[in-house]
Design a protein around this motif. Structure first.
Motif, PDB file in Angstrom:
ATOM      1  N   ILE A 173       0.831  -1.203   0.000  1.00  0.00           N
ATOM      2  CA  ILE A 173       0.000   0.000   0.000  1.00  0.00           C
ATOM      3  C   ILE A 173       0.869   1.257   0.000  1.00  0.00           C
ATOM      4  CG2 ILE A 173      -1.969  -1.073   1.134  1.00  0.00           C
ATOM      5  CD1 ILE A 173      -1.179   0.504   3.685  1.00  0.00           C
ATOM      6  N   ASP A 174       0.324   2.302  -0.614  1.00  0.00           N
ATOM      7  CA  ASP A 174       0.995   3.600  -0.637  1.00  0.00           C
ATOM      8  C   ASP A 174       0.497   4.521   0.466  1.00  0.00           C
ATOM      9  OD1 ASP A 174       2.401   3.064  -3.132  1.00  0.00           O
ATOM     10  OD2 ASP A 174       0.436   3.235  -4.095  1.00  0.00           O
ATOM     11  N   THR A 175      -0.819   4.425   0.769  1.00  0.00           N
ATOM     12  CA  THR A 175      -1.454   5.412   1.633  1.00  0.00           C
ATOM     13  C   THR A 175      -2.448   4.744   2.567  1.00  0.00           C
ATOM     14  OG1 THR A 175      -1.298   7.036  -0.152  1.00  0.00           O
ATOM     15  CG2 THR A 175      -2.782   7.566   1.665  1.00  0.00           C
ATOM     16  N   LEU A 176      -2.445   5.200   3.815  1.00  0.00           N
ATOM     17  CA  LEU A 176      -3.399   4.725   4.812  1.00  0.00           C
ATOM     18  C   LEU A 176      -4.112   5.936   5.410  1.00  0.00           C
ATOM     19  CD1 LEU A 176      -4.610   2.489   6.619  1.00  0.00           C
ATOM     20  CD2 LEU A 176      -2.632   2.770   8.131  1.00  0.00           C
ATOM     21  N   LEU A 177      -5.446   5.924   5.372  1.00  0.00           N
ATOM     22  CA  LEU A 177      -6.264   6.987   5.960  1.00  0.00           C
ATOM     23  C   LEU A 177      -6.779   6.528   7.319  1.00  0.00           C
ATOM     24  CD1 LEU A 177      -8.406   8.080   2.856  1.00  0.00           C
ATOM     25  CD2 LEU A 177      -6.236   9.026   3.638  1.00  0.00           C
ATOM     26  N   VAL A 178      -6.556   7.352   8.356  1.00  0.00           N
ATOM     27  CA  VAL A 178      -6.879   6.974   9.731  1.00  0.00           C
ATOM     28  C   VAL A 178      -7.584   8.132  10.429  1.00  0.00           C
ATOM     29  CG1 VAL A 178      -5.966   6.144  11.938  1.00  0.00           C
ATOM     30  CG2 VAL A 178      -4.785   5.557   9.804  1.00  0.00           C
ATOM     31  N   ALA A 179      -8.711   7.847  11.075  1.00  0.00           N
ATOM     32  CA  ALA A 179      -9.412   8.865  11.858  1.00  0.00           C
ATOM     33  C   ALA A 179      -8.635   9.174  13.131  1.00  0.00           C
ATOM     34  CB  ALA A 179     -10.822   8.391  12.210  1.00  0.00           C
ATOM     35  N   VAL A 180      -8.788  10.419  13.605  1.00  0.00           N
ATOM     36  CA  VAL A 180      -8.049  10.873  14.782  1.00  0.00           C
ATOM     37  C   VAL A 180      -8.981  11.511  15.801  1.00  0.00           C
ATOM     38  CG1 VAL A 180      -6.253  12.418  15.646  1.00  0.00           C
ATOM     39  CG2 VAL A 180      -5.953  11.287  13.449  1.00  0.00           C
ATOM     40  N   GLY A 181      -8.804  11.106  17.061  1.00  0.00           N
ATOM     41  CA  GLY A 181      -9.401  11.802  18.189  1.00  0.00           C
ATOM     42  C   GLY A 181      -8.259  12.281  19.070  1.00  0.00           C
ATOM     43  N   ILE A 200      -2.183   9.383   6.599  1.00  0.00           N
ATOM     44  CA  ILE A 200      -2.912  10.651   6.565  1.00  0.00           C
ATOM     45  C   ILE A 200      -4.021  10.618   7.607  1.00  0.00           C
ATOM     46  CG2 ILE A 200      -4.403  12.139   5.161  1.00  0.00           C
ATOM     47  CD1 ILE A 200      -2.747  11.331   2.749  1.00  0.00           C
ATOM     48  N   ALA A 201      -4.083  11.668   8.414  1.00  0.00           N
ATOM     49  CA  ALA A 201      -5.097  11.796   9.454  1.00  0.00           C
ATOM     50  C   ALA A 201      -6.379  12.377   8.868  1.00  0.00           C
ATOM     51  CB  ALA A 201      -4.586  12.702  10.572  1.00  0.00           C
ATOM     52  N   VAL A 202      -7.504  11.944   9.431  1.00  0.00           N
ATOM     53  CA  VAL A 202      -8.805  12.511   9.063  1.00  0.00           C
ATOM     54  C   VAL A 202      -9.537  12.876  10.348  1.00  0.00           C
ATOM     55  CG1 VAL A 202     -10.975  12.174   7.838  1.00  0.00           C
ATOM     56  CG2 VAL A 202      -8.898  11.041   7.002  1.00  0.00           C
ATOM     57  N   GLY A 206     -15.505  19.838  13.378  1.00  0.00           N
ATOM     58  CA  GLY A 206     -15.874  20.344  14.695  1.00  0.00           C
ATOM     59  C   GLY A 206     -14.918  20.000  15.808  1.00  0.00           C
ATOM     60  N   SER A 207     -13.950  19.114  15.544  1.00  0.00           N
ATOM     61  CA  SER A 207     -12.975  18.735  16.582  1.00  0.00           C
ATOM     62  C   SER A 207     -11.611  18.467  15.943  1.00  0.00           C
ATOM     63  CB  SER A 207     -13.460  17.502  17.353  1.00  0.00           C
ATOM     64  OG  SER A 207     -13.860  16.471  16.465  1.00  0.00           O
ATOM     65  N   PRO A 208     -10.962  19.522  15.448  1.00  0.00           N
ATOM     66  CA  PRO A 208      -9.699  19.378  14.704  1.00  0.00           C
ATOM     67  C   PRO A 208      -8.467  19.342  15.617  1.00  0.00           C
ATOM     68  CG  PRO A 208     -10.379  21.657  14.662  1.00  0.00           C
ATOM     69  CD  PRO A 208     -11.445  20.921  15.446  1.00  0.00           C
ATOM     70  N   THR A 209      -8.408  18.379  16.507  1.00  0.00           N
ATOM     71  CA  THR A 209      -7.366  18.383  17.541  1.00  0.00           C
ATOM     72  C   THR A 209      -5.955  18.263  16.968  1.00  0.00           C
ATOM     73  OG1 THR A 209      -7.818  16.022  17.827  1.00  0.00           O
ATOM     74  CG2 THR A 209      -8.832  17.518  19.396  1.00  0.00           C
ATOM     75  N   LEU A 210      -5.723  17.278  16.095  1.00  0.00           N
ATOM     76  CA  LEU A 210      -4.392  17.113  15.516  1.00  0.00           C
ATOM     77  C   LEU A 210      -4.103  18.215  14.506  1.00  0.00           C
ATOM     78  CD1 LEU A 210      -1.762  15.545  15.286  1.00  0.00           C
ATOM     79  CD2 LEU A 210      -2.859  14.076  13.588  1.00  0.00           C
ATOM     80  N   ARG A 251      -0.290  14.697   6.848  1.00  0.00           N
ATOM     81  CA  ARG A 251      -1.132  15.867   7.088  1.00  0.00           C
ATOM     82  C   ARG A 251      -2.453  15.413   7.687  1.00  0.00           C
ATOM     83  NH1 ARG A 251      -1.557  14.826   1.584  1.00  0.00           N
ATOM     84  NH2 ARG A 251      -3.637  14.911   0.628  1.00  0.00           N
ATOM     85  N   SER A 252      -3.260  16.397   8.092  1.00  0.00           N
ATOM     86  CA  SER A 252      -4.599  16.132   8.604  1.00  0.00           C
ATOM     87  C   SER A 252      -5.632  16.732   7.662  1.00  0.00           C
ATOM     88  CB  SER A 252      -4.771  16.728  10.000  1.00  0.00           C
ATOM     89  OG  SER A 252      -6.127  16.708  10.393  1.00  0.00           O
ATOM     90  N   ILE A 253      -6.641  15.938   7.314  1.00  0.00           N
ATOM     91  CA  ILE A 253      -7.746  16.371   6.463  1.00  0.00           C
ATOM     92  C   ILE A 253      -8.990  16.509   7.332  1.00  0.00           C
ATOM     93  CG2 ILE A 253      -9.275  15.669   4.578  1.00  0.00           C
ATOM     94  CD1 ILE A 253      -6.883  14.157   3.389  1.00  0.00           C
ATOM     95  N   LEU A 254      -9.749  17.577   7.125  1.00  0.00           N
ATOM     96  CA  LEU A 254     -10.976  17.810   7.882  1.00  0.00           C
ATOM     97  C   LEU A 254     -12.199  17.469   7.039  1.00  0.00           C
ATOM     98  CD1 LEU A 254     -10.146  21.217   9.620  1.00  0.00           C
ATOM     99  CD2 LEU A 254      -9.739  18.888  10.457  1.00  0.00           C
ATOM    100  N   VAL A 255     -13.163  16.770   7.659  1.00  0.00           N
ATOM    101  CA  VAL A 255     -14.406  16.422   6.980  1.00  0.00           C
ATOM    102  C   VAL A 255     -15.588  16.931   7.802  1.00  0.00           C
ATOM    103  CG1 VAL A 255     -13.501  14.419   5.744  1.00  0.00           C
ATOM    104  CG2 VAL A 255     -14.389  14.127   8.060  1.00  0.00           C
ATOM    105  N   GLY A 256     -16.662  17.290   7.108  1.00  0.00           N
ATOM    106  CA  GLY A 256     -17.838  17.815   7.771  1.00  0.00           C
ATOM    107  C   GLY A 256     -18.777  16.725   8.251  1.00  0.00           C
ATOM    108  N   ASP A 257     -19.715  17.099   9.123  1.00  0.00           N
ATOM    109  CA  ASP A 257     -20.683  16.139   9.645  1.00  0.00           C
ATOM    110  C   ASP A 257     -21.505  15.500   8.538  1.00  0.00           C
ATOM    111  OD1 ASP A 257     -19.819  16.597  12.199  1.00  0.00           O
ATOM    112  OD2 ASP A 257     -21.632  17.623  12.889  1.00  0.00           O
TER     113      ASP A 257
END
Length: 314
Positions: A173-181, A200-202, A206-210, A251-257
């Motif tokens: 694999i080249d890329t892994l997307l992982v949610a962050v709290g 890559i963080a996601v 509403g809670s962009p901690t990283l 990097r960190s990517i932000l997604v909406g509700d």
């Protein structure tokens, strides 16, 4: 900030062998994004939503309980829900008393799961930080051992075993997307890959901690709002994971509700996978186009939790 060198590939391998009798080796499902109405792309979904207690958190919980001495009074954990369920489950399997503090925003599904494992559940406070403060007082009063949801070496090491499994099953694999709290999940996984795979963080908008921490160069207080607030909204990311993220998270990517809701619905409608909001966040980045792979890029997405009652059956 210095990386905690004890969160290493060696320690993660040791932990994997230690907790193997107690956890599931979760599958990777190959899907084509064309089935979701997007450009054709073969993607691996690591289904940690099928883990014991309904999320990846069981790995860190067992690493703490099997790898450390536990006092007769037992253990305590503060949680938005998933960590509490995991600690309660692990404690039940090992015959250890457990007390779990959760905030008011914890979903009924997660509270019910914690109780079902026989733990004492204490509900109170608006957010995770309130539950954490109450649990810290309880440690002083009751002589129990605390198991932190994300800012603890054993927790990071346990979550890092997911990276080991992904690399064994998808070595190219080249890329892994992982949610962050709080960052225990991505911290452990990034420590495993140590730059050999793009991580890559996601995070929810509403809670962009990283996201805020990377911008500031240190962990800082962030908002704790949105649909995934019960799993992805601590006050700030962990101090132990942050240097790992600085070194190994691209990097960190932000997604909406709404994008998270759409990802939940797509996972259920298309492949009948149940994911809670936090569990679907990483997939939301791909489905929404917030992350657009290059042609031929080999992508894996971690679906990390399934503790929700928000499922509509036909």
């Amino acid at each position: 900030m210095m990386i905690d060198t004890s969160v290493s590939q060696t320690r993660i391998r040791e932990a994997e062998a230690l907790i193997r009798p107690y956890i599931r080796r979760t599958p990777i499902l190959r899907v084509d994004m064309a089935d979701f109405g997007r450009a054709p792309l073969s993607v691996g979904l690591k289904l940690e939503c099928l883990q014991h207690s309904g999320s990846f958190k069981a790995r860190g919980a067992f690493t703490n309980l099997v790898g450390r001495a536990v006092p007769p009074a037992g253990v305590v954990a503060a949680s938005g829900g998933n960590h509490g369920a995991a600690v309660a489950y692990a404690a039940s399997r090992l015959g250890v008393p457990a007390t779990i503090f959760v905030p008011d925003v914890t979903s009924p599904a997660k509270a019910a799961r914690i109780r079902s494992y026989g733990a004492k559940l204490v509900v109170g406070g608006e957010r995770y930080a309130d539950a954490l403060s109450a649990s810290e007082m309880f440690v002083k009063e009751a002589g129990v051992r605390a198991i932190h949801a994300y800012d603890q070496t054993e927790t990071l090491i346990g979550q890092g075993t997911i990276g080991l499994e992904i690399e064994q099953d998808l070595p190219d694999i080249d890329t892994l997307l992982v949610a962050v709290g709080g960052g225990g999940l991505i911290g452990g996984i990034a420590a495993w890959f140590a730059g050999r795979t793009r991580v890559i963080a996601v995070e929810p908008e509403g809670s962009p901690t990283l996201h805020m921490a990377l911008d500031a160069g240190r962990p800082v207080d962030a908002p704790a709002e949105g649909i995934a607030a019960d799993s992805l909204a601590p006050k700030r990311v962990g101090a132990l994971m942050f240097p790992i993220a600085q070194a190994y998270v691209e990097r960190s990517i932000l997604v909406g509700d709404d994008e998270i809701k759409q990802a939940q619905a797509a996972l259920w409608d298309t492949i009948r996978i149940v994911a809670e909001p936090g569990g679907a966040a990483a997939f939301a980045a791909l489905l929404s186009g917030k992350y657009t792979p290059e042609p031929g890029e080999k992508v894996c997405v971690l679906i990390c939790g399934a503790n929700t009652t928000a499922v509509h059956f036909d």
